[in-house]
Design a protein around this motif. Structure first.
Motif, short mmCIF file in Angstrom:
data_model
loop_
_atom_site.label_atom_id
_atom_site.label_comp_id
_atom_site.label_asym_id
_atom_site.label_seq_id
_atom_site.Cartn_x
_atom_site.Cartn_y
_atom_site.Cartn_z
N LYS A 59 0.75 -1.03 0.03
CA LYS A 59 -0.20 0.03 -0.12
C LYS A 59 1.00 1.12 -0.09
N GLY A 62 1.92 1.71 -3.53
CA GLY A 62 1.05 2.11 -4.50
C GLY A 62 1.06 3.36 -5.54
N GLY A 63 0.79 3.01 -6.63
CA GLY A 63 0.70 4.28 -7.78
C GLY A 63 2.20 4.26 -8.21
N GLN A 64 3.24 3.65 -7.79
CA GLN A 64 4.30 3.92 -8.13
C GLN A 64 4.61 3.07 -9.40
N ASP A 74 6.08 -5.39 -6.94
CA ASP A 74 5.17 -5.73 -8.27
C ASP A 74 5.38 -7.20 -8.44
N SER A 80 3.94 -1.67 -12.48
CA SER A 80 3.39 -0.74 -11.69
C SER A 80 3.00 -1.36 -10.50
N ILE A 81 2.88 -0.63 -9.30
CA ILE A 81 2.21 -1.15 -7.96
C ILE A 81 1.00 -0.43 -7.79
N ASP A 82 -0.19 -1.21 -7.63
CA ASP A 82 -1.35 -0.87 -7.52
C ASP A 82 -2.04 -1.75 -6.65
N GLY A 83 -3.61 -1.35 -6.47
CA GLY A 83 -4.40 -2.22 -5.58
C GLY A 83 -4.54 -3.65 -5.97
N HIS A 84 -4.21 -4.17 -7.14
CA HIS A 84 -4.60 -5.58 -7.45
C HIS A 84 -3.37 -6.29 -6.73
N HIS A 85 -2.34 -5.67 -6.55
CA HIS A 85 -1.22 -6.15 -5.70
C HIS A 85 -1.54 -6.49 -4.30
#
Length: 109
Positions: A59, A62-64, A74, A80-85
């Protein structure tokens, strides 16, 4: 690949929650060495378990976009790193709540 003091090893086909032993021979004229490496998808904090620390760490990133400094967050190599992770680690937490990988060790042979 061996260059100076660094060795780059590419491993494929290692299943989740497994350990691999990589052996090296003929390094600096020595007899060799082995390194045991543990693999546990979702353990981004290197605690040898998937837990709430991993969710918090993902978290926080996130967004990076992925860089050499945050690649471990990742989980699907999407760039990219997001909510799916975060969702993926939450699912892993349900399945691996007691998972433990022994700490890797470096062994000289």
């Amino acid at each position: 690949m061996y260059s100076g003091r660094d060795i780059t090893v590419t491993l494929t086909g290692i299943a989740d929650n497994q350990r691999a032993i990589v052996s090296f021979t003929g390094i600096d004229g020595g007899s060799g060495a082995q390194a045991a490496i543990g693999f546990l998808v979702g353990d981004v904090s290197s605690s040898r378990a998937v837990n709430a620390l991993d969710i918090s760490a993902i978290k926080a990133h996130g967004g990076q976009l992925v860089t050499a400094g945050n690649f471990q967050f990742d989980l699907d190599a999407s760039g990219s790193i997001d909510g799916h992770h975060v969702s993926a680690v939450k699912a892993l937490l349900k399945n691996h709540s007691a998972t433990f990988i022994p700490r890797p060790a470096l062994m000289r042979t």
